[in-house]
Enzyme design. Sequence first.
Site, short mmCIF file in Angstrom:
data_model
loop_
_atom_site.label_atom_id
_atom_site.label_comp_id
_atom_site.label_asym_id
_atom_site.label_seq_id
_atom_site.Cartn_x
_atom_site.Cartn_y
_atom_site.Cartn_z
N CYS A 109 0.82 -1.22 0.00
CA CYS A 109 0.00 0.00 0.00
C CYS A 109 0.85 1.27 0.00
O CYS A 109 0.32 2.37 -0.16
CB CYS A 109 -0.94 0.00 1.19
SG CYS A 109 -1.82 -1.55 1.37
N ASN A 142 -10.38 -0.61 -0.44
CA ASN A 142 -8.93 -0.49 -0.22
C ASN A 142 -8.23 -1.13 -1.42
O ASN A 142 -8.28 -2.35 -1.59
CB ASN A 142 -8.58 -1.19 1.09
CG ASN A 142 -7.09 -1.24 1.39
OD1 ASN A 142 -6.27 -1.15 0.49
ND2 ASN A 142 -6.76 -1.40 2.66
N HIS A 195 -3.37 6.70 2.24
CA HIS A 195 -3.80 5.40 1.72
C HIS A 195 -5.20 5.11 2.25
O HIS A 195 -5.48 5.30 3.44
CB HIS A 195 -2.81 4.32 2.18
CG HIS A 195 -3.33 2.93 2.02
ND1 HIS A 195 -3.92 2.48 0.86
CD2 HIS A 195 -3.37 1.88 2.90
CE1 HIS A 195 -4.29 1.23 1.03
NE2 HIS A 195 -3.98 0.84 2.24
O1 UT7 Z 1 -4.21 -1.71 3.37
C1 UT7 Z 1 -3.21 -2.24 4.18
C2 UT7 Z 1 -3.39 -1.83 5.57
N1 UT7 Z 1 -4.62 -2.37 6.08
C3 UT7 Z 1 -5.26 -1.74 7.02
O2 UT7 Z 1 -4.84 -0.69 7.42
C4 UT7 Z 1 -6.47 -2.39 7.62
C5 UT7 Z 1 -6.47 -2.22 9.12
N2 UT7 Z 1 -7.51 -2.92 9.80
C6 UT7 Z 1 -8.82 -2.60 9.70
O3 UT7 Z 1 -9.18 -1.76 8.90
C7 UT7 Z 1 -9.80 -3.25 10.64
O4 UT7 Z 1 -9.09 -4.01 11.59
C8 UT7 Z 1 -10.88 -4.13 9.95
C9 UT7 Z 1 -11.84 -3.24 9.19
C10 UT7 Z 1 -10.19 -5.13 9.02
C11 UT7 Z 1 -11.67 -4.89 11.01
O5 UT7 Z 1 -12.29 -3.97 11.89
P1 UT7 Z 1 -12.10 -4.09 13.47
O6 UT7 Z 1 -12.90 -3.03 14.07
O7 UT7 Z 1 -10.62 -4.09 13.76
O8 UT7 Z 1 -12.74 -5.49 13.77
P2 UT7 Z 1 -12.19 -6.61 14.74
O9 UT7 Z 1 -11.30 -7.52 14.01
O10 UT7 Z 1 -11.67 -5.97 15.99
O11 UT7 Z 1 -13.50 -7.37 15.13
C12 UT7 Z 1 -14.52 -6.76 15.95
C13 UT7 Z 1 -15.71 -7.67 16.04
C14 UT7 Z 1 -15.39 -9.11 16.46
O12 UT7 Z 1 -16.49 -9.60 17.18
P3 UT7 Z 1 -16.50 -9.63 18.78
O13 UT7 Z 1 -15.30 -10.44 19.18
O14 UT7 Z 1 -16.36 -8.18 19.20
O15 UT7 Z 1 -17.80 -10.23 19.11
C15 UT7 Z 1 -15.27 -9.84 15.16
O16 UT7 Z 1 -15.57 -11.20 15.29
O17 UT7 Z 1 -16.31 -7.79 14.72
C16 UT7 Z 1 -16.33 -9.17 14.34
N3 UT7 Z 1 -16.05 -9.19 12.91
C17 UT7 Z 1 -17.00 -9.06 11.98
N4 UT7 Z 1 -18.33 -8.90 12.09
C18 UT7 Z 1 -19.03 -8.79 10.95
C19 UT7 Z 1 -14.85 -9.33 12.28
N5 UT7 Z 1 -15.03 -9.28 10.96
C20 UT7 Z 1 -16.34 -9.12 10.75
C21 UT7 Z 1 -17.13 -9.00 9.59
N6 UT7 Z 1 -18.46 -8.82 9.74
N7 UT7 Z 1 -16.58 -9.03 8.35
#
Ligand code: UT7
Length: 335
Positions: free
Chosen positions: A124, A291, A260
């Site tokens: 990225c 992204n 980005h």
């Molecule tokens: O481009 C290269 C660089 N990349 C980035 O910069 C990406 C950086 N990361 C992110 O943008 C975020 O971490 C994501 C958008 C990928 C994920 O968002 P998050 O707020 O970090 O979610 P999380 O992994 O902390 O998960 C939060 C909750 C969990 O449930 P509980 O444990 O709170 O009950 C996950 O199981 O959301 C759940 N979850 C989902 N729910 C619905 C994880 N993925 C999903 C999903 N749909 N797709």
Amino acid sequence: MSGAALAPRRGAEYSRILGIGAYRPSRVVTNDEICEHIDSSDEWIRERSGIITRHFAAADESVVDMAAAASEKALASAGISADQVDAVIVGTVTHLWQTPSAAAELAFRLGAGTPAAFDISAACAGFSYGLTIAQDLIRGGSATCVVVVGVEKLSDLTDPTDRSTAFIFGDGAGAAVVGASDSPGIGPVVWGSDGSQTEAIIQDTPWDVLRDDPTHKFPSLRMSGQQVFRWAVYEMAKVAQEALDVAGITVDDLDAFIPHQANMRITDAMMKKLALPESVVVARDIAETGNTSAASIPLAMGRMLEEGQIKSGDVALLIGFGAGLVYSAQVVVVP
Ligand code: UT7
């Protein structure tokens, strides 16, 4: 030893972006379509990432096809003909040929004669890395006019059933033409890497595993979302601030912030940490484009120019960050 002195070569004192071109594939993919394969919802995806739609390339549409479409637009907007180009740099992690490079094929497709051509793997940060290399080629005298492309067909390397990545990535290409300038148009870069976090975003299977076991599943990208999110929010605002410092400006001198397009919440957190004044327009292309890794900065800049949010001569802060982990930021003058 003859002791002969080699002829020195020096290029232009300064360089700048002369034109930008953007290409998004025609197929628009909604969150609902993504949710056919993962347990998620349109609401969750919008809230957690800011993404509403993304574009996916057609099965027979390659990274070179997309790069050519963006580069032709960039050349037209710069008023430069392909035969003036003497170097082509492509930032991509989704060109599925280990060799030859996408850049060599792209140069030929553009009708650019026989320019230097090579790909870079900086995920990225690829576009920002490419700009820096272009600037140094021009200032060092190794090139006079460089096409820099960020292009990705991430749909090829995304597992549609992986809940942590399926909704985030999209396809597209953005290109810049970089040439000599009377005044600095690309500020000093602040860039680096953190190889201790290699596993944070990674192709899950290397090619030798496929060679040894042809029944193995095709590789996909895996991401530890939270780990990357934390790193981006805590470390990248500092890098962005350093890029302003080394360019000798403050947030008050900025017209635009074009990070980005990783996640709308990361952009918001960086804005806050940088204390950007309200007058600074901020790229939010992720909403419609997802992204797109190396392509996201030039795609966002292209949209902002098209929509009149920024204009030629404006000063913009760019920052790319991603797999490696790697990062790169610089201030540029908008073409
Ligand atoms: O481009 C290269 C660089 N990349 C980035 O910069 C990406 C950086 N990361 C992110 O943008 C975020 O971490 C994501 C958008 C990928 C994920 O968002 P998050 O707020 O970090 O979610 P999380 O992994 O902390 O998960 C939060 C909750 C969990 O449930 P509980 O444990 O709170 O009950 C996950 O199981 O959301 C759940 N979850 C989902 N729910 C619905 C994880 N993925 C999903 C999903 N749909 N797709």
